[in-house]
Design a protein around this motif. Structure first.
Motif, PDB file in Angstrom:
ATOM      1  N   ARG A   1      12.985   3.611  -9.342  1.00 43.21           N
ATOM      2  CA  ARG A   1      14.217   3.115  -8.699  1.00 43.21           C
ATOM      3  C   ARG A   1      15.129   4.285  -8.367  1.00 43.21           C
ATOM      4  N   ILE A   2      15.455   4.396  -7.100  1.00 43.06           N
ATOM      5  CA  ILE A   2      16.434   5.368  -6.628  1.00 43.06           C
ATOM      6  C   ILE A   2      17.525   4.547  -5.946  1.00 43.06           C
ATOM      7  N   ASP A   3      18.625   4.358  -6.654  1.00 42.45           N
ATOM      8  CA  ASP A   3      19.660   3.425  -6.204  1.00 42.45           C
ATOM      9  C   ASP A   3      20.170   3.714  -4.796  1.00 42.45           C
ATOM     10  N   ASP A   4      20.369   4.981  -4.456  1.00 40.76           N
ATOM     11  CA  ASP A   4      20.846   5.304  -3.109  1.00 40.76           C
ATOM     12  C   ASP A   4      19.855   4.828  -2.051  1.00 40.76           C
TER      13      ASP A   4
ATOM     14  N   ARG B   1       6.239  -2.784  -9.478  1.00 38.03           N
ATOM     15  CA  ARG B   1       4.862  -2.386  -9.157  1.00 38.03           C
ATOM     16  C   ARG B   1       4.695  -0.881  -9.346  1.00 38.03           C
ATOM     17  N   GLU B   2       5.635  -0.100  -8.809  1.00 39.76           N
ATOM     18  CA  GLU B   2       5.578   1.355  -8.983  1.00 39.76           C
ATOM     19  C   GLU B   2       5.556   1.721 -10.459  1.00 39.76           C
ATOM     20  N   GLU B   3       6.447   1.124 -11.222  1.00 38.83           N
ATOM     21  CA  GLU B   3       6.529   1.453 -12.646  1.00 38.83           C
ATOM     22  C   GLU B   3       5.224   1.153 -13.368  1.00 38.83           C
ATOM     23  N   ARG B   4       4.558   0.070 -12.997  1.00 35.68           N
ATOM     24  CA  ARG B   4       3.257  -0.249 -13.599  1.00 35.68           C
ATOM     25  C   ARG B   4       2.208   0.793 -13.235  1.00 35.68           C
ATOM     26  N   LEU B   5       2.323   1.371 -12.049  1.00 37.07           N
ATOM     27  CA  LEU B   5       1.329   2.334 -11.573  1.00 37.07           C
ATOM     28  C   LEU B   5       1.624   3.764 -12.009  1.00 37.07           C
ATOM     29  N   PHE B   6       2.872   4.034 -12.448  1.00 36.66           N
ATOM     30  CA  PHE B   6       3.208   5.388 -12.911  1.00 36.66           C
ATOM     31  C   PHE B   6       2.294   5.755 -14.075  1.00 36.66           C
ATOM     32  N   PRO B   7       1.869   7.016 -14.140  1.00 37.45           N
ATOM     33  CA  PRO B   7       1.073   7.432 -15.287  1.00 37.45           C
ATOM     34  C   PRO B   7       1.873   7.288 -16.583  1.00 37.45           C
ATOM     35  N   GLU B   8       1.185   6.961 -17.647  1.00 34.04           N
ATOM     36  CA  GLU B   8       1.838   6.873 -18.941  1.00 34.04           C
ATOM     37  C   GLU B   8       2.386   8.252 -19.301  1.00 34.04           C
TER      38      GLU B   8
ATOM     39  N   LEU C   1      12.255  -8.293  -2.892  1.00 36.39           N
ATOM     40  CA  LEU C   1      11.093  -7.486  -2.526  1.00 36.39           C
ATOM     41  C   LEU C   1      11.188  -6.089  -3.132  1.00 36.39           C
ATOM     42  N   ILE C   2      12.359  -5.508  -3.090  1.00 35.20           N
ATOM     43  CA  ILE C   2      12.562  -4.176  -3.668  1.00 35.20           C
ATOM     44  C   ILE C   2      12.358  -4.205  -5.174  1.00 35.20           C
ATOM     45  N   ASP C   3      12.906  -5.207  -5.846  1.00 33.88           N
ATOM     46  CA  ASP C   3      12.708  -5.314  -7.296  1.00 33.88           C
ATOM     47  C   ASP C   3      11.225  -5.424  -7.633  1.00 33.88           C
ATOM     48  N   TRP C   4      10.506  -6.240  -6.871  1.00 35.03           N
ATOM     49  CA  TRP C   4       9.056  -6.385  -7.082  1.00 35.03           C
ATOM     50  C   TRP C   4       8.352  -5.050  -6.847  1.00 35.03           C
ATOM     51  N   SER C   5       8.759  -4.348  -5.790  1.00 34.88           N
ATOM     52  CA  SER C   5       8.139  -3.066  -5.446  1.00 34.88           C
ATOM     53  C   SER C   5       8.368  -2.021  -6.538  1.00 34.88           C
ATOM     54  N   ILE C   6       9.576  -1.984  -7.070  1.00 33.10           N
ATOM     55  CA  ILE C   6       9.897  -1.026  -8.130  1.00 33.10           C
ATOM     56  C   ILE C   6       9.097  -1.355  -9.389  1.00 33.10           C
TER      57      ILE C   6
ATOM     58  N   GLY D   1       0.824  -1.213   0.000  1.00 34.20           N
ATOM     59  CA  GLY D   1       0.000   0.000   0.000  1.00 34.20           C
ATOM     60  C   GLY D   1       0.852   1.255   0.000  1.00 34.20           C
ATOM     61  N   TYR D   2       1.934   1.241   0.740  1.00 37.86           N
ATOM     62  CA  TYR D   2       2.839   2.389   0.747  1.00 37.86           C
ATOM     63  C   TYR D   2       3.588   2.514  -0.578  1.00 37.86           C
ATOM     64  N   ILE D   3       3.882   1.390  -1.202  1.00 44.72           N
ATOM     65  CA  ILE D   3       4.500   1.412  -2.525  1.00 44.72           C
ATOM     66  C   ILE D   3       3.558   2.083  -3.516  1.00 44.72           C
ATOM     67  N   ASP D   4       2.273   1.737  -3.425  1.00 44.08           N
ATOM     68  CA  ASP D   4       1.278   2.359  -4.306  1.00 44.08           C
ATOM     69  C   ASP D   4       1.225   3.866  -4.092  1.00 44.08           C
ATOM     70  N   ARG D   5       1.306   4.286  -2.846  1.00 42.68           N
ATOM     71  CA  ARG D   5       1.286   5.730  -2.542  1.00 42.68           C
ATOM     72  C   ARG D   5       2.538   6.405  -3.110  1.00 42.68           C
ATOM     73  N   ALA D   6       3.685   5.761  -2.992  1.00 45.74           N
ATOM     74  CA  ALA D   6       4.918   6.317  -3.559  1.00 45.74           C
ATOM     75  C   ALA D   6       4.777   6.470  -5.071  1.00 45.74           C
ATOM     76  N   ALA D   7       4.114   5.504  -5.707  1.00 46.92           N
ATOM     77  CA  ALA D   7       3.921   5.569  -7.160  1.00 46.92           C
ATOM     78  C   ALA D   7       3.033   6.741  -7.560  1.00 46.92           C
ATOM     79  N   GLU D   8       2.166   7.180  -6.670  1.00 49.59           N
ATOM     80  CA  GLU D   8       1.339   8.353  -6.926  1.00 49.59           C
ATOM     81  C   GLU D   8       2.137   9.650  -6.770  1.00 49.59           C
ATOM     82  N   ILE D   9       3.061   9.667  -5.832  1.00 51.62           N
ATOM     83  CA  ILE D   9       3.790  10.886  -5.475  1.00 51.62           C
ATOM     84  C   ILE D   9       5.033  11.114  -6.335  1.00 51.62           C
ATOM     85  N   LYS D  10       5.791  10.069  -6.613  1.00 54.17           N
ATOM     86  CA  LYS D  10       7.079  10.223  -7.292  1.00 54.17           C
ATOM     87  C   LYS D  10       7.007  10.942  -8.637  1.00 54.17           C
ATOM     88  N   PRO D  11       6.055  10.621  -9.511  1.00 56.43           N
ATOM     89  CA  PRO D  11       6.041  11.307 -10.811  1.00 56.43           C
ATOM     90  C   PRO D  11       5.911  12.831 -10.677  1.00 56.43           C
TER      91      PRO D  11
END
Length: 93
Positions: free
Chosen positions: A41-44, A81-88, A74-79, A24-34
């Motif tokens: 993915r933020i390597d640091d 997931r975020e990429e799928r949720l990012f707006p086109e 888990l991080i790879d899966w999360s990233i 759920g927090y990953i989904d929220r990050a996907a809303e905010i990051k763009p």
């Protein structure tokens, strides 16, 4: 053995619930990051999370290499997931 298995099942249920909460927090990050111009993915940040997990694993007497391997997956899966949720890209116009 039945008691041990029941406890393992109970813990597995808690782990699944926590992973779902994390998603759920990953989904929220996907809303905010763009809007902030941030990539999924933020390597640091990835390395910061992995290091914290390794330290916590050592404190809990868990193999830190195992914890790292699990968290990197888990991080790879999360990233992903975020990429799928990012707006086109074309949707932002």
């Amino acid at each position: 053995m039945a008691d041990l298995r029941a406890e393992i099942d109970r813990i597995d249920g808690r782990l699944v619930a926590l992973l779902a909460e994390r998603a759920g927090y990953i989904d929220r990050a996907a809303e905010i990051k763009p809007a902030l111009g941030l990539p999924a993915r933020i390597d640091d940040r990835v390395e910061e999370v992995v290091e914290k997990v390794r330290v916590r694993a050592m404190a809990e007497a868990l193999d830190p290499d195992l914890a790292e391997a699990l968290w990197r997956r888990l991080i790879d899966w999360s990233i992903a997931r975020e990429e799928r949720l990012f707006p086109e890209a074309g949707d932002e116009a």
